[in-house]
Design a protein around this motif. Structure first.
Motif, PDB file in Angstrom:
ATOM      1  N   SER A  46      55.444 -11.536  21.190  1.00 20.35           N
ATOM      2  CA  SER A  46      54.230 -12.309  20.917  1.00 20.35           C
ATOM      3  C   SER A  46      53.604 -12.741  22.237  1.00 20.35           C
ATOM      4  O   SER A  46      54.245 -12.771  23.290  1.00 20.35           O
ATOM      5  N   GLU A  47      52.358 -13.099  22.167  1.00 16.73           N
ATOM      6  CA  GLU A  47      51.645 -13.582  23.351  1.00 16.73           C
ATOM      7  C   GLU A  47      52.316 -14.840  23.895  1.00 16.73           C
ATOM      8  O   GLU A  47      52.436 -15.015  25.109  1.00 16.73           O
ATOM      9  N   GLU A  48      52.777 -15.703  23.009  1.00 14.51           N
ATOM     10  CA  GLU A  48      53.462 -16.933  23.409  1.00 14.51           C
ATOM     11  C   GLU A  48      54.732 -16.612  24.216  1.00 14.51           C
ATOM     12  O   GLU A  48      54.989 -17.223  25.257  1.00 14.51           O
ATOM     13  N   ILE A  49      55.522 -15.665  23.744  1.00 18.41           N
ATOM     14  CA  ILE A  49      56.747 -15.281  24.444  1.00 18.41           C
ATOM     15  C   ILE A  49      56.411 -14.633  25.784  1.00 18.41           C
ATOM     16  O   ILE A  49      57.050 -14.928  26.806  1.00 18.41           O
ATOM     17  N   GLN A  50      55.409 -13.783  25.817  1.00 21.78           N
ATOM     18  CA  GLN A  50      55.000 -13.166  27.074  1.00 21.78           C
ATOM     19  C   GLN A  50      54.559 -14.223  28.085  1.00 21.78           C
ATOM     20  O   GLN A  50      54.898 -14.134  29.272  1.00 21.78           O
ATOM     21  N   ASP A  51      53.831 -15.237  27.618  1.00 20.86           N
ATOM     22  CA  ASP A  51      53.396 -16.323  28.500  1.00 20.86           C
ATOM     23  C   ASP A  51      54.590 -17.117  29.031  1.00 20.86           C
ATOM     24  O   ASP A  51      54.624 -17.485  30.207  1.00 20.86           O
ATOM     25  N   ARG A  52      55.589 -17.386  28.156  1.00 20.85           N
ATOM     26  CA  ARG A  52      56.788 -18.110  28.592  1.00 20.85           C
ATOM     27  C   ARG A  52      57.546 -17.327  29.652  1.00 20.85           C
ATOM     28  O   ARG A  52      58.005 -17.893  30.646  1.00 20.85           O
ATOM     29  N   ILE A  53      57.675 -16.024  29.456  1.00 18.32           N
ATOM     30  CA  ILE A  53      58.361 -15.186  30.441  1.00 18.32           C
ATOM     31  C   ILE A  53      57.623 -15.233  31.778  1.00 18.32           C
ATOM     32  O   ILE A  53      58.245 -15.398  32.830  1.00 18.32           O
ATOM     33  N   SER A  54      56.306 -15.115  31.754  1.00 21.80           N
ATOM     34  CA  SER A  54      55.515 -15.168  32.988  1.00 21.80           C
ATOM     35  C   SER A  54      55.671 -16.512  33.690  1.00 21.80           C
ATOM     36  O   SER A  54      55.809 -16.576  34.916  1.00 21.80           O
ATOM     37  N   GLU A  55      55.648 -17.589  32.916  1.00 27.48           N
ATOM     38  CA  GLU A  55      55.789 -18.930  33.483  1.00 27.48           C
ATOM     39  C   GLU A  55      57.154 -19.095  34.154  1.00 27.48           C
ATOM     40  O   GLU A  55      57.249 -19.576  35.281  1.00 27.48           O
ATOM     41  N   ILE A  56      58.200 -18.692  33.473  1.00 25.72           N
ATOM     42  CA  ILE A  56      59.554 -18.799  34.020  1.00 25.72           C
ATOM     43  C   ILE A  56      59.688 -17.933  35.267  1.00 25.72           C
ATOM     44  O   ILE A  56      60.219 -18.364  36.298  1.00 25.72           O
ATOM     45  N   LYS A  57      59.187 -16.719  35.194  1.00 27.96           N
ATOM     46  CA  LYS A  57      59.257 -15.788  36.309  1.00 27.96           C
ATOM     47  C   LYS A  57      58.560 -16.369  37.536  1.00 27.96           C
ATOM     48  O   LYS A  57      59.117 -16.350  38.642  1.00 27.96           O
ATOM     49  N   ASN A  58      57.383 -16.921  37.371  1.00 25.79           N
ATOM     50  CA  ASN A  58      56.641 -17.484  38.492  1.00 25.79           C
ATOM     51  C   ASN A  58      57.340 -18.694  39.103  1.00 25.79           C
ATOM     52  O   ASN A  58      57.319 -18.882  40.318  1.00 25.79           O
ATOM     53  N   ARG A  59      57.981 -19.532  38.251  1.00 23.60           N
ATOM     54  CA  ARG A  59      58.727 -20.692  38.755  1.00 23.60           C
ATOM     55  C   ARG A  59      59.942 -20.274  39.562  1.00 23.60           C
ATOM     56  O   ARG A  59      60.369 -20.980  40.469  1.00 23.60           O
ATOM     57  N   CYS A  60      60.524 -19.147  39.194  1.00 22.44           N
ATOM     58  CA  CYS A  60      61.795 -18.724  39.792  1.00 22.44           C
ATOM     59  C   CYS A  60      61.631 -17.883  41.053  1.00 22.44           C
ATOM     60  O   CYS A  60      62.630 -17.532  41.672  1.00 22.44           O
ATOM     61  N   LEU A  61      60.414 -17.523  41.405  1.00 21.12           N
ATOM     62  CA  LEU A  61      60.218 -16.694  42.586  1.00 21.12           C
ATOM     63  C   LEU A  61      60.275 -17.548  43.856  1.00 21.12           C
ATOM     64  O   LEU A  61      59.286 -17.767  44.531  1.00 21.12           O
ATOM     65  N   GLU A  62      61.455 -18.022  44.161  1.00 27.07           N
ATOM     66  CA  GLU A  62      61.683 -18.831  45.351  1.00 27.07           C
ATOM     67  C   GLU A  62      62.387 -17.986  46.397  1.00 27.07           C
ATOM     68  O   GLU A  62      63.161 -17.096  46.061  1.00 27.07           O
ATOM     69  N   PRO A  63      62.144 -18.263  47.686  1.00 27.07           N
ATOM     70  CA  PRO A  63      62.838 -17.516  48.732  1.00 27.07           C
ATOM     71  C   PRO A  63      64.356 -17.634  48.565  1.00 27.07           C
ATOM     72  O   PRO A  63      64.879 -18.699  48.266  1.00 27.07           O
ATOM     73  N   GLY A  64      65.038 -16.507  48.704  1.00 21.83           N
ATOM     74  CA  GLY A  64      66.486 -16.507  48.626  1.00 21.83           C
ATOM     75  C   GLY A  64      67.041 -16.291  47.238  1.00 21.83           C
ATOM     76  O   GLY A  64      68.227 -16.067  47.062  1.00 21.83           O
ATOM     77  N   LEU A  65      66.207 -16.342  46.220  1.00 23.66           N
ATOM     78  CA  LEU A  65      66.676 -16.130  44.852  1.00 23.66           C
ATOM     79  C   LEU A  65      66.672 -14.635  44.571  1.00 23.66           C
ATOM     80  O   LEU A  65      65.656 -13.980  44.700  1.00 23.66           O
ATOM     81  N   SER A  66      67.822 -14.086  44.184  1.00 27.15           N
ATOM     82  CA  SER A  66      67.887 -12.643  43.974  1.00 27.15           C
ATOM     83  C   SER A  66      68.073 -12.270  42.505  1.00 27.15           C
ATOM     84  O   SER A  66      67.637 -11.223  42.081  1.00 27.15           O
TER      85      SER A  66
END
Length: 74
Positions: A46-66
């Protein structure tokens, strides 16, 4: 809903795994709610799930996180 891919099956509520890599970081989302065709296996999020995945992904893109694992059940 009728499957767009095979045009034969009717999707059912289920869950799936979504895995991908972005900017050198690997992401694994488990137990992601999805509609899945029992005939061809095509998965629809669903669009809601896709948005949640994008939000989580963007929050987690920190230096050093693999690697980041996210379980939709929690």
């Amino acid at each position: 809903m009728k499957c767009i891919q095979c045009n034969e099956g009717v999707t059912v509520d289920s869950s799936t795994i979504v895995a991908f890599e972005k900017n050198g970081a690997a992401f694994l989302f488990r137990h992601v709610p999805a509609m899945i065709c029992p005939v061809c296996g095509e998965e629809y999020l669903s669009e809601e799930i896709q948005d949640r995945i994008s939000e989580i992904k963007n929050r987690c893109l920190e230096p050093g996180l693999s690697v980041q694992v996210y379980d939709f059940r929690s």
